[in-house]
Write an enzyme that holds these catalytic residues in place. Structure first.
Site, PDB file in Angstrom:
ATOM      1  CE  LYS A  94     -64.247  71.982   1.430  1.00  0.00           C
ATOM      2  NZ  LYS A  94     -65.951  71.525   1.881  1.00  0.00           N
ATOM      3  N   GLY A  95     -60.768  77.700   3.343  1.00  0.00           N
ATOM      4  CA  GLY A  95     -61.110  79.080   3.740  1.00  0.00           C
ATOM      5  C   GLY A  95     -60.116  80.039   3.159  1.00  0.00           C
ATOM      6  CG  ASP A 155     -59.662  81.089   7.068  1.00  0.00           C
ATOM      7  OD1 ASP A 155     -58.739  80.371   7.626  1.00  0.00           O
ATOM      8  OD2 ASP A 155     -60.809  80.547   6.683  1.00  0.00           O
ATOM      9  CG  ASP A 162     -58.163  79.900  16.289  1.00  0.00           C
ATOM     10  OD1 ASP A 162     -58.261  80.742  17.181  1.00  0.00           O
ATOM     11  OD2 ASP A 162     -58.562  78.718  16.559  1.00  0.00           O
ATOM     12  CE  LYS A 197     -61.064  83.733  16.414  1.00  0.00           C
ATOM     13  NZ  LYS A 197     -61.891  82.331  16.362  1.00  0.00           N
ATOM     14  CG  PHE A 214     -67.201  80.991  15.484  1.00  0.00           C
ATOM     15  CD1 PHE A 214     -65.674  79.969  15.579  1.00  0.00           C
ATOM     16  CD2 PHE A 214     -67.577  80.637  14.411  1.00  0.00           C
ATOM     17  CE1 PHE A 214     -65.415  78.959  14.395  1.00  0.00           C
ATOM     18  CE2 PHE A 214     -67.439  79.645  13.532  1.00  0.00           C
ATOM     19  CZ  PHE A 214     -66.433  78.856  13.378  1.00  0.00           C
TER      20      PHE A 214
HETATM   21  P1  IMP Z   1     -55.081  76.895  13.657  1.00  0.00           P
HETATM   22  O1  IMP Z   1     -54.576  75.499  13.449  1.00  0.00           O
HETATM   23  O2  IMP Z   1     -56.020  76.681  14.846  1.00  0.00           O
HETATM   24  O3  IMP Z   1     -54.568  77.830  13.859  1.00  0.00           O
HETATM   25  O4  IMP Z   1     -56.442  76.707  12.897  1.00  0.00           O
HETATM   26  C1  IMP Z   1     -56.785  77.451  11.768  1.00  0.00           C
HETATM   27  C2  IMP Z   1     -58.254  77.259  11.074  1.00  0.00           C
HETATM   28  O5  IMP Z   1     -59.230  77.081  11.972  1.00  0.00           O
HETATM   29  C3  IMP Z   1     -58.330  78.252  10.137  1.00  0.00           C
HETATM   30  O6  IMP Z   1     -57.922  77.872   8.824  1.00  0.00           O
HETATM   31  C4  IMP Z   1     -59.930  78.298  10.123  1.00  0.00           C
HETATM   32  O7  IMP Z   1     -60.399  77.221   9.153  1.00  0.00           O
HETATM   33  C5  IMP Z   1     -60.329  77.783  11.429  1.00  0.00           C
HETATM   34  N1  IMP Z   1     -60.892  78.928  12.377  1.00  0.00           N
HETATM   35  C6  IMP Z   1     -60.419  79.474  13.414  1.00  0.00           C
HETATM   36  N2  IMP Z   1     -60.899  80.429  14.190  1.00  0.00           N
HETATM   37  C7  IMP Z   1     -61.989  80.431  13.120  1.00  0.00           C
HETATM   38  C8  IMP Z   1     -63.131  81.181  13.220  1.00  0.00           C
HETATM   39  O8  IMP Z   1     -63.290  82.341  14.065  1.00  0.00           O
HETATM   40  N3  IMP Z   1     -64.211  81.152  12.348  1.00  0.00           N
HETATM   41  C9  IMP Z   1     -63.882  80.198  11.343  1.00  0.00           C
HETATM   42  N4  IMP Z   1     -63.115  79.256  11.281  1.00  0.00           N
HETATM   43  C10 IMP Z   1     -62.099  79.412  12.280  1.00  0.00           C
HETATM   44 MG    MG Z   2     -60.958  76.603   7.680  1.00  0.00          MG
END
Ligand code: IMP
Ligand code: MG
Length: 185
Positions: free
Chosen positions: A42-43, A99, A102, A130, A151
């Site tokens: 949803k982000g 959004d 990470d 990030k 966060f």
């Molecule tokens: P990744 O697969 O670890 O890159 O995850 C990315 C997802 O983790 C994003 O789509 C967000 O939904 C969630 N996420 C990562 N960091 C944050 C944060 O600081 N706040 C809220 N959601 C986050």
């Molecule tokens: Mg998310």
């Protein structure tokens, strides 16, 4: 809700200004070629709704919903797809929006799947990056802002599905999720 925010990182105005410039850059790069903007649910919903109006060319929008299991601030790394686009993707140019980038696992999995389904050009655009948290080899083609390892919530980003509707991006107070500003775990 606003009282749960310790510090604002990006105001509504800063976000809109950055998105306008991303939109111009994307429109120039794609130069009128057919394009599907595909947001992660949803982000990515708030981001796509603003960005799509800043790209002055014909385009389609679509959505994909990955889910990763884990606690609410840290994923386990297992990425599953809950909702996949029904449209034919063969030969399509897709710009995937999220959004935040990470660890990179979600975007890596999604971009690989879209290529397997026949998309010829798959690029990525994230509002926040990030970098310090990256685990896999994944960089976005377009980045709104780089953020430190806090966060963050707002503008689509959630904690336990809340705070997505904040118009700005802020650091959540640690007492609201049991973490510290220096760490996301
Ligand atoms: P990744 O697969 O670890 O890159 O995850 C990315 C997802 O983790 C994003 O789509 C967000 O939904 C969630 N996420 C990562 N960091 C944050 C944060 O600081 N706040 C809220 N959601 C986050
Ligand atoms: Mg998310």
């Amino acid at each position: 809700m606003n009282n749960d925010i310790r510090r604002i990182l990006f105001t509504e105005e800063q976000i809109q200004e950055r998105i306008a410039s991303l939109g111009r850059e994307i429109a120039e790069d794609y130069d009128g070629d057919a394009l599907i903007l595909m947001a992660m649910l949803k982000g990515g919903v708030v981001f796509i709704s603003d960005l799509m109006r800043r790209i002055p060319m014909k385009l389609d929008i679509d959505f994909i919903q990955p889910s990763s299991y884990g606690n609410q601030t840290e994923s386990t790394g297992i990425v599953d797809i809950r909702l996949f686009p029904e449209a034919e993707l063969k030969g399509k140019r897709i710009l995937v929006l999220d959004d935040i980038l990470d660890t990179g696992r979600t975007l890596l999995k999604v971009t690989n799947l879209l290529r397997e389904r026949g998309a010829t050009d798959v690029r990525t655009c994230v509002l926040l990056d990030k970098k310090a948290r990256r685990i896999v080899n994944m960089e976005a083609d377009y980045v709104g802002f780089e953020v430190p390892d806090y966060f963050v919530v707002g503008y689509g980003l959630d904690f336990a599905d809340k705070y997505r509707n904040l118009p700005y991006i802020g650091v959540l107070r640690e007492e609201c999720y049991g973490g510290g500003e220096e760490e996301t775990s």
